[in-house]
Design an enzyme around this catalytic site. Structure first.
Site, PDB file in Angstrom:
ATOM      1  N   SER A  15      37.281  40.002  34.374  1.00 36.37           N
ATOM      2  CA  SER A  15      37.577  38.972  33.369  1.00 36.37           C
ATOM      3  C   SER A  15      38.850  38.193  33.676  1.00 36.37           C
ATOM      4  CB  SER A  15      37.730  39.596  31.977  1.00 36.37           C
ATOM      5  OG  SER A  15      36.591  40.340  31.638  1.00 36.37           O
ATOM      6  N   SER A  28      39.885  48.901  34.942  1.00 32.28           N
ATOM      7  CA  SER A  28      40.719  48.158  34.009  1.00 32.28           C
ATOM      8  C   SER A  28      41.762  49.094  33.425  1.00 32.28           C
ATOM      9  CB  SER A  28      39.841  47.589  32.889  1.00 32.28           C
ATOM     10  OG  SER A  28      40.629  46.846  31.995  1.00 32.28           O
ATOM     11  N   CYS A  43      27.954  22.014  39.488  1.00 32.24           N
ATOM     12  CA  CYS A  43      26.820  21.774  40.400  1.00 32.24           C
ATOM     13  C   CYS A  43      26.758  22.845  41.488  1.00 32.24           C
ATOM     14  CB  CYS A  43      26.829  20.357  40.972  1.00 32.24           C
ATOM     15  SG  CYS A  43      27.727  20.149  42.512  1.00 32.24           S
ATOM     16  N   ARG A  63      32.974  48.577  37.966  1.00 28.21           N
ATOM     17  CA  ARG A  63      34.165  49.356  37.639  1.00 28.21           C
ATOM     18  C   ARG A  63      34.105  50.674  38.413  1.00 28.21           C
ATOM     19  NH1 ARG A  63      31.368  47.697  33.135  1.00 28.21           N
ATOM     20  NH2 ARG A  63      32.427  46.345  31.641  1.00 28.21           N
ATOM     21  N   CYS A 109      35.010  17.995  46.274  1.00 30.96           N
ATOM     22  CA  CYS A 109      34.236  18.650  45.212  1.00 30.96           C
ATOM     23  C   CYS A 109      34.381  17.819  43.956  1.00 30.96           C
ATOM     24  CB  CYS A 109      34.754  20.066  44.995  1.00 30.96           C
ATOM     25  SG  CYS A 109      34.184  20.839  43.475  1.00 30.96           S
ATOM     26  N   THR A 165      35.858  44.638  43.256  1.00 27.56           N
ATOM     27  CA  THR A 165      36.227  44.640  41.842  1.00 27.56           C
ATOM     28  C   THR A 165      37.323  43.613  41.528  1.00 27.56           C
ATOM     29  OG1 THR A 165      35.658  46.977  41.864  1.00 27.56           O
ATOM     30  CG2 THR A 165      36.911  46.196  39.977  1.00 27.56           C
ATOM     31  N   HIS A 217      46.361  42.518  30.631  1.00 28.86           N
ATOM     32  CA  HIS A 217      46.335  43.223  29.360  1.00 28.86           C
ATOM     33  C   HIS A 217      47.744  43.539  28.867  1.00 28.86           C
ATOM     34  CE1 HIS A 217      42.002  43.710  29.103  1.00 28.86           C
ATOM     35  NE2 HIS A 217      41.999  43.911  30.419  1.00 28.86           N
TER      36      HIS A 217
END
Lengths: 486, 127, 413
Positions: free
Chosen positions: A48, A347, A447, A314, A410, A43, A52
């Site tokens: 995201s 979360s 890529c 989650r 890269c 997790t 928060h």
């Protein structure tokens, strides 16, 4: 052979690592035991990456308190660990009158929780912050930030390791017993550890770990969230995080756009309960839904801007028929003395992680004497960010000092050979290709390794003597190659 | 009389040919070929019907080169049914750097009458 | 930081960059510099060891390395400057480049810039393939690199998604090296690659090609264990009831090429959505004066011979730009793709010189003509027996035909 520790932490996610790093300030023998080949494989890396503010949780809950506290701790923590964080702020958008009521109650709730700087904006003010944004009103929470989630988890682990914590990676726990004075932990790979305090930071597997100690009251229901990652071309189209006002019955915060600290935009996450705690498959239906939402939320998005999809799970305590949220469980078990149990850390677990670590430290202090180590080094070596983020003059200097900075491996993310070598020689000794990816960002661009994977394979072969069978993606069974051609 | 649809592989045009022929096996007689854009088409089609051939392309292991393999091909097409015999010889071969384009690396593999030649320059590895 | 100056700077040492640099030198420019990120010149052709290159240009079926070696030899014999193992970090609209190598970071001021960076492959992420993300998923080009350059076999039991040429060529390549290629699946009702490759890469080895069929789910937690494939309807949706499971340990993707235009964008050059390359005029000059583009970074070609021809012209135009002969005209004649045409290139012309119009059709057809019209007036017409999206069509147009033209419209009729 049995190895003795004061504290064993099961699970090397961001929470386990934060606890480990916090405990590494003290004279304690501590170990982290993790079933995956690297830290932050569950997790913690599949979310995201949002820090928060704490507006969403009821005052008085563990989550609300830890969220605001954790948020406030992040600036210093990230500076010490050389982890990129940006407090870009968030707009929670109201589309109708009912939503506006929601915004006002979120603001009240946030203020009760101690969230700083909350403000209700009208449409004009919203446009100034994010041109083109829809909606009639918005709640601005300036303390909302973005972070590289696995960057934080890895930073915590490496710093804990540098301060003396042992990491047992690829060690799935097979057996735990309470010995009266403490615990005995055995792993499938053959480690045999004993400890006085055991911390359950097993995330999606926390309920199983509980059951190994006869604690049966918890169940974890994995709830999958799928994401799409967008090309960096769209960097700059989002100045701030934009979320819809929460509606009743939602299990997450709704599908939204999130910018990442590395310049991509994420679309997601979806919300779907799954049976297995390792079911990271993406589905055609959700991909289509996310694309549709993406086109609505981000005009100018083209089909070639999707560079990858992924999903995370989650660890929810509420079953599918109930949905919603349940507060974090952070407890020192009276019935199993020395067992510190962390359950249902979904979360905002990432934001809460340093605050959870403090809580756990205090629980450990009830059982073991904590004496600060003078040798503790809070600073992780290196610098924040990547070579390509530096101005040309500084880049030129670095190339002069070390020619590995001059070789771009890269192409998409402009990651240098030096950065790839640092990732290969990571302090935790993780040898997988995924470890290079998460640490250096090589192979994470548009890529997806088409150009740099062959180059990284060559570096591993030439400088580290890899044979074709030595390359693994992230676990023993995930070999990249079948052998030599000749 | 029999008819056969064929895709000419001589050039990227990939003409869709239709061949009419009598008999089969060694006695096959082509009577008509249509659909070609150039005169190579009918020649190829007749060859393909009577005695199909292909250029075989692969790699030979190199010791001490800046690359571990040198790309190779047959210097003339070989019978299609002998491709895997030729591959066997290619797989067993080994050479040493430097290698120059056109250099013969295997003479007459599997008795085909052709040679395996290098298609790439390989220089000696500087370690 | 070091700053150097060069008249013509070519970015990329593949077939386009080599031909452009050679042409620039041959057209009288003594100060040409080619920047190549690899240690070897030749670009992607170094790994394209199959034959079929050069039939138009040399009337021979050469392999990729042989084809490009001819250009490398000429490049070297002309004594053209190159920086190898050097990557261009950025280009700006004033033709300043930052380049990086193990030696140094260098700023280059260029009189003219030729963009010839080539293209990259679309990935599993780009086409959002559902399912898991285990080891064993490669683009065909990456697999080609491992097998042909690094002596590494990527897998043993292979499914190929997409019927692009590289995918079919890799099907043959892997078969020759002992792998079992189960099938090639193509989502479109027609193949994306050349007909000759279907014959010599698939049919020769009894590898089935399934059209209107695609992979709808990848299976396997650690390494690929199989794929679910299904028939695909007109709206690109899987047809229920046609799903079947194909066990495999490797998936190769040959699902399209994307011009590599990140540097181009950074220079402020507008990208055409139809070609995914820079918009150019009949001198192959982009929206930024003095910056030219050619080869697969401009539009994806099917034949390297055409890349070389196009790039040779661009090398010449870059020199003529430096000589002041090529300027942005006061007005351009736009060229627009109409019925049956997917894209045209160039998208606008000055009317002052002859040019070759390159185009691709939207769908396969037979016995049609491509019309180039200015209003109702015929400018050019090319009759074709077979038209296919995989095959670029080229039409030479004389400047005399452009007099008074306002806009050219190109259609299949």
């Amino acid at each position: 052979m049995e190895k003795q520790y004061d504290v064993c932490i099961i699970g090397a996610g961001v929470v386990g690592n934060a606890v480990a790093r916090e405990l590494s300030r003290y004279h304690l023998r501590a170990a982290v035991v993790e079933k995956e080949s690297d830290v932050s494989m569950g997790t913690s890396s599949r979310n995201s990456g949002v820090i928060h503010s704490g507006i969403h949780y009821k005052p008085g809950t563990v989550r609300a308190q830890l969220n605001v506290q954790g948020n406030a701790m992040m600036t210093d923590l990230c500076r010490e660990l050389k982890v990129k964080i940006q407090y870009i702020g968030k707009l929670t958008i109201a589309q109708d009158e009912e939503d506006i009521q929601t915004l006002h109650s979120l603001k009240e709730q946030g203020e009760a929780n101690g969230v700083p700087g909350l403000e209700i904006l009208d449409a004009e003010q919203m446009q100034k912050i994010q041109p083109g944004v829809g909606g009639i009103k918005a709640l601005l929470s300036p303390s909302t930030g973005i972070i590289c989630p696995y960057g934080l988890a890895i930073g915590l682990a490496e710093n804990a390791h540098a301060n003396g914590v042992d990491f047992y990676l690829s060690h799935e726990v097979s057996h735990i017993s309470s010995t009266g004075q403490g615990f005995r932990v055995k792993t499938v790979a053959g480690a045999d550890l004993s400890c006085s305090v055991l911390v359950n930071a097993a995330g999606l597997y926390a309920d199983r770990l509980c059951r190994m100690l006869g604690i049966t009251e918890y169940s974890i229901y994995p709830c999958r969230g799928e994401y799409l990652i967008l090309d960096k071309r769209l960097q700059g189209s989002l100045n701030v995080l934009v979320y819809p006002a929460p509606r009743k019955g939602g299990a997450g915060l709704g599908i939204h756009l999130t910018n990442t600290v590395d310049g991509n935009i994420l679309i997601g996450p979806s919300n779907e309960y799954v049976d297995a705690a390792d079911d990271y498959a993406c589905t055609a239906q959700i991909i289509e839904l996310l694309k549709k939402e993406g086109h609505e939320l981000l005009p100018g998005l083209s089909t070639s801007d999707f560079i990858r999809n992924f999903s995370g799970l989650r660890p929810k305590q509420t079953p599918p028929e109930v949905k919603g949220f349940k507060d974090f469980v952070i407890e020192s078990r009276k019935d199993v003395p020395g067992f510190i149990n962390l359950v249902g850390i979904e979360s905002p677990g990432l934001t809460c992680s340093p605050a959870i670590a403090l809580m756990v430290r205090d629980m450990v202090a009830e059982r073991l004497p904590l004496r600060e180590k003078s040798s503790f080094v809070a600073e992780r070596p290196g610098r924040v960010g990547f070579f390509h983020e530096l101005p040309p003059n500084e880049q030129a200097e670095l190339v002069e000092q070390n020619s590995d900075y001059g070789e771009i491996v890269c192409r998409c993310e402009q990651i240098t050979k030096k950065e790839v070598l640092d990732a290969i020689q990571n302090p935790l000794g993780v040898k997988t290709v995924a470890a290079i990816k998460y640490r250096s960002r090589a192979m994470m661009g548009r890529c997806q390794g088409g150009f740099c994977l062959p180059r990284i394979v060559q570096i591993l072969q030439k400088d580290f003597g890899y044979r074709p069978e030595d390359y693994i993606l992230n676990s023993a069974g995930s070999r990249l190659f079948a052998g030599s051609v000749r | 009389m029999s008819k056969k649809e064929m895709t000419c592989i001589v050039c990227p045009n990939g003409c869709q040919l239709e061949a009419s022929f009598e008999n089969s096996g060694p006695g096959l007689q082509v009577t008509e070929i249509t659909g070609h854009l150039c005169e190579k088409g009918p020649v190829w089609a007749e060859q393909e019907l009577t005695h199909p051939v292909r250029t075989v392309i692969s790699s030979v292991q190199v010791d001490g080169g800046d690359l571990p393999l040198v790309s190779v091909r047959t210097d003339a097409p070989v019978p299609r049914n002998m491709i895997f015999d030729v591959m066997k010889a290619i797989k067993a071969a080994k050479t040493t750097a430097p290698v120059a384009i056109g250099q013969v690396l295997i003479r007459q593999p599997a008795g085909t009458g052709c040679n395996i030649i290098a298609t790439k320059n390989i220089s000696t590895r500087i370690s | 930081m070091n700053t150097i100056k060069h008249d013509v700077v070519v970015i990329g040492g593949g077939p386009a960059g080599l031909a452009a640099a050679i042409a620039a030198r041959k057209n009288g420019c003594k100060d040409v510099l080619l920047v190549e990120r690899d240690k070897r010149l030749g670009g992607i052709l170094n790994q394209c060891i199959h034959d079929g290159f050069g039939l138009h240009k040399f009337n021979e079926a050469l392999t990729g390395p042989e084809y490009v070696q001819r250009f490398i030899d000429e490049f070297n014999s002309l004594g053209i400057d190159s920086m190898l193992s050097t990557i261009v970090l950025s280009v700006d609209g004033k033709r300043n480049l930052y380049v990086s190598s193990r030696k140094s970071l260098t700023r280059i001021e260029a009189g003219a810039v030729i963009l010839s960076m080539g293209c990259r492959e679309r990935t599993a992420g780009a086409i959002s393939l559902p399912g898991t993300r285990p080891a064993g998923i490669y683009t065909a080009g990456a697999a080609q690199n491992f097998i042909n350059l690094q002596n590494i076999m990527v897998g043993k039991k292979v499914v190929i998604l997409g019927s692009g040429d590289i995918g079919m060529i890799m099907a043959r390549r892997m078969t020759l090296e002992g792998a079992k290629v189960e099938a090639v699946f193509e989502i479109l009702p027609y193949p994306s690659g050349l007909a000759r490759n279907i014959q010599q890469c698939l049919h020769d080895y009894d590898i089935p090609l399934y059209l209107s069929t695609s992979v709808i789910e990848i299976h396997g937690k650690e390494r690929v264990t199989g794929v679910t494939v299904a028939g695909i309807d007109k709206n690109f949706k899987p047809i229920s009831g046609t799903e079947r499971y194909v066990p495999c340990d490797t998936i190769l993707l040959s699902v399209g090429l994307i011009p590599e235009n990140e540097l181009t964008r950074g220079a402020g050059i507008a990208i055409e959505s139809r070609t995914s390359g820079a918009g150019v005029d009949d001198a192959f000059m982009t929206g930024v004066p003095g910056i030219f583009s050619c080869g697969n970074v401009l539009h994806v070609h099917d034949l390297v011979d055409h890349v070389s021809d196009e790039a040779s012209l661009v090398g010449e135009y870059a020199v003529r730009y430096l000589d002041g002969e090529i300027k942005t005209p006061e007005s351009y004649i736009r060229i627009e793709p109409r019925q049956g045409v997917r894209y045209v290139l160039p998208q606008k012309v000055s009317g002052m010189r002859d040019f070759t119009l390159s185009l691709r059709v939207t769908t396969p057809s037979r016995d049609r003509a491509v019309w180039v019209k200015d209003g109702d007036r015929k400018v050019a017409r090319k009759k074709l027996i077979r038209l296919h999206p995989a095959e670029m069509i080229r039409i030479n147009i004389k400047k005399e035909k452009l007099q008074g033209a306002k806009m050219l419209e190109v259609s299949v009729e």
